[in-house]
Write an enzyme that holds these catalytic residues in place. Structure first.
Site, PDB file in Angstrom:
ATOM      1  N   SER A 114     -10.699  11.980  -6.050  1.00 50.34           N
ATOM      2  CA  SER A 114     -10.883  11.485  -4.685  1.00 50.34           C
ATOM      3  C   SER A 114      -9.552  11.414  -3.960  1.00 50.34           C
ATOM      4  O   SER A 114      -8.483  11.478  -4.564  1.00 50.34           O
ATOM      5  CB  SER A 114     -11.545  10.097  -4.695  1.00 50.34           C
ATOM      6  OG  SER A 114     -10.686   9.142  -5.286  1.00 50.34           O
ATOM      7  N   ILE A 131      -6.132  11.557  -1.995  1.00 51.05           N
ATOM      8  CA  ILE A 131      -4.965  12.427  -2.017  1.00 51.05           C
ATOM      9  C   ILE A 131      -4.949  13.294  -3.268  1.00 51.05           C
ATOM     10  O   ILE A 131      -4.586  14.473  -3.220  1.00 51.05           O
ATOM     11  CB  ILE A 131      -3.675  11.583  -1.902  1.00 51.05           C
ATOM     12  CG1 ILE A 131      -3.604  10.927  -0.518  1.00 51.05           C
ATOM     13  CG2 ILE A 131      -2.432  12.435  -2.140  1.00 51.05           C
ATOM     14  CD1 ILE A 131      -2.450   9.954  -0.345  1.00 51.05           C
ATOM     15  N   SER A 138       4.618   5.620  -1.297  1.00 47.62           N
ATOM     16  CA  SER A 138       4.079   5.031  -0.076  1.00 47.62           C
ATOM     17  C   SER A 138       5.228   4.566   0.799  1.00 47.62           C
ATOM     18  O   SER A 138       6.317   4.247   0.294  1.00 47.62           O
ATOM     19  CB  SER A 138       3.186   3.834  -0.433  1.00 47.62           C
ATOM     20  OG  SER A 138       2.878   3.050   0.690  1.00 47.62           O
ATOM     21  N   TYR A 191       2.907  -4.102  -4.836  1.00 48.51           N
ATOM     22  CA  TYR A 191       2.598  -2.696  -4.569  1.00 48.51           C
ATOM     23  C   TYR A 191       3.835  -1.998  -4.014  1.00 48.51           C
ATOM     24  O   TYR A 191       4.256  -0.947  -4.514  1.00 48.51           O
ATOM     25  CB  TYR A 191       1.431  -2.584  -3.586  1.00 48.51           C
ATOM     26  CG  TYR A 191       1.019  -1.157  -3.298  1.00 48.51           C
ATOM     27  CD1 TYR A 191       0.198  -0.467  -4.175  1.00 48.51           C
ATOM     28  CD2 TYR A 191       1.449  -0.509  -2.136  1.00 48.51           C
ATOM     29  CE1 TYR A 191      -0.202   0.840  -3.915  1.00 48.51           C
ATOM     30  CE2 TYR A 191       1.061   0.794  -1.861  1.00 48.51           C
ATOM     31  CZ  TYR A 191       0.240   1.461  -2.752  1.00 48.51           C
ATOM     32  OH  TYR A 191      -0.138   2.759  -2.497  1.00 48.51           O
ATOM     33  N   LYS A 213       6.165   0.935  -5.814  1.00 47.96           N
ATOM     34  CA  LYS A 213       6.404   2.208  -5.136  1.00 47.96           C
ATOM     35  C   LYS A 213       7.892   2.411  -4.853  1.00 47.96           C
ATOM     36  O   LYS A 213       8.384   3.549  -4.850  1.00 47.96           O
ATOM     37  CB  LYS A 213       5.601   2.273  -3.841  1.00 47.96           C
ATOM     38  CG  LYS A 213       4.092   2.318  -4.040  1.00 47.96           C
ATOM     39  CD  LYS A 213       3.646   3.546  -4.832  1.00 47.96           C
ATOM     40  CE  LYS A 213       2.132   3.691  -4.834  1.00 47.96           C
ATOM     41  NZ  LYS A 213       1.679   4.879  -5.609  1.00 47.96           N
TER      42      LYS A 213
END
Length: 253
Positions: A13, A15, A140, A150, A154
Site C-alpha cells: 500500500s 508509498i 519524512s 516519529y 526519522k
C-alpha cells in the site's frame, strides 16, 4: 541481460506500493515484503501481468526478530543479488509519548530505525563487492521538526542516510532519504489520525514522491524533499522557533 532486482518493504500500500509499481515499470524484478500474504500475492500477480517482471513475495513482520532475519537472509543471498533496497515499512503512533506504552514505543522505534539499519547492513556487503547498488530510506519532513518519537526516528534515518551516502557513494552505492510531507495513502487512516487540520495544498501524491526519490537517488543525492513547497517550508523551518515548528508539525494528530 539480467534485470536488476529491488526489494521493497511495506510494498502492499501507499508509498511502498508506488515504489513497486514504478520499479516494475522500469523493468526491475521485485521482492515484495509485507505482513499481509493475501495482499502481497494480489500485488505480485498485477505486477507480473502488467510489466512481465519476476516478483517474489516475502511475508514478514518487520517488528519481530524472525521477520527481520528472513528479509536479511534474502538480502545477503549472493546467488540472487539485490541491487536496490527500499526501506519503506513503518507506522506512527497517534497518542503522545507519555500516553503510549513502552512496548508500543519500542516497536515503533524498531520498525522506523532499527529495522532499516539491519536491512541496510545485510545488503551492503554484496553491493560493495559488486561496486553498485542503491538504498532508499523513506523518512519524512518530520525529521526536521520536533514531532515526537516519529520525528526523532526519522531524524536518525536521515542522518544515517547522509553518512552512508558520503561513505559508500564513492564506492558505487547510493543512499537516499526520501522525506515527504503529507501523502495521500492509507497511512493516516491506519494510525487513526484526525486529518481535518491539514490544508489541501499540503497533500502530495505518492507517484510524485517516488519519482522524485528515485531521481534523487540516481543523481547521488543523500536527501530528497519532494515538491518545491516542502523544500521551501523546510528551508524556512530553520529560521523559526521550535515551538512554532512543532505546532505546524502536530497537524494530523
Amino acid at each position: 541481460m539480467e534485470r536488476p532486482t529491488a526489494l521493497v518493504t511495506g510494498a502492499t500500500s501507499g508509498i511502498g506500493a508506488e515504489f513497486a509499481q514504478q520499479l516494475g515499470r522500469s523493468q526491475h524484478d521485485l521482492i515484495l515484503v509485507a505482513r499481509d500474504v493475501v495482499r502481497l500475492e494480489a500485488k505480485a500477480v498485477r505486477l507480473r501481468t502488467e510489466y512481465g517482471v519476476n516478483v517474489e513475495v516475502l511475508p514478514a513482520d518487520l517488528v519481530t526478530d524472525h521477520g527481520v532475519a528472513s528479509v536479511c537472509a534474502r538480502l545477503a543471498d549472493s546467488a540472487k543479488p539485490v541491487s536496490m533496497l527500499v526501506n519503506n515499512a513503518g507506522f506512527s503512533l497517534v497518542n503522545a509519548f507519555e500516553r503510549n506504552t513502552i512496548d508500543e514505543e519500542s516497536a515503533h522505534l524498531r520498525i522506523l530505525a532499527q529495522t532499516p539499519m539491519e536491512l541496510a547492513h545485510a545488503v551492503l556487503p554484496g553491493m560493495l563487492e559488486r561496486g553498485t547498488g542503491s538504498i532508499i530510506n523513506v523518512a519524512s519532513v518530520s525529521a526536521f521538526i520536533p514531532r515526537g518519537t516519529y520525528g526523532a526516528a526519522k531524524s536518525w534515518l536521515v542522518s544515517f542516510s547522509r553518512f552512508a551516502n558520503l561513505r559508500y557513494g564513492p564506492k558505487g552505492v547510493r543512499v537516499t532519504a526520501v522525506c515527504p510531507g503529507f501523502v495521500h495513502t492509507e497511512f493516516h487512516e491506519r494510525m487513526g489520525a484526525n486529518m481535518r487540520g491539514v490544508r489541501p495544498w499540503m497533500w502530495l501524491e505518492a507517484g510524485r514522491v517516488v519519482r522524485d526519490g528515485l531521481a534523487a537517488n540516481a543523481a547521488g543525492k543523500a536527501v530528497s524533499i519532494p515538491s518545491r513547497r516542502y523544500a521551501t517550508l523546510m528551508a524556512l523551518n530553520r529560521l523559526v522557533p521550535d515551538r512554532l515548528a512543532a505546532a505546524a508539525g502536530n497537524r494530523g494528530r
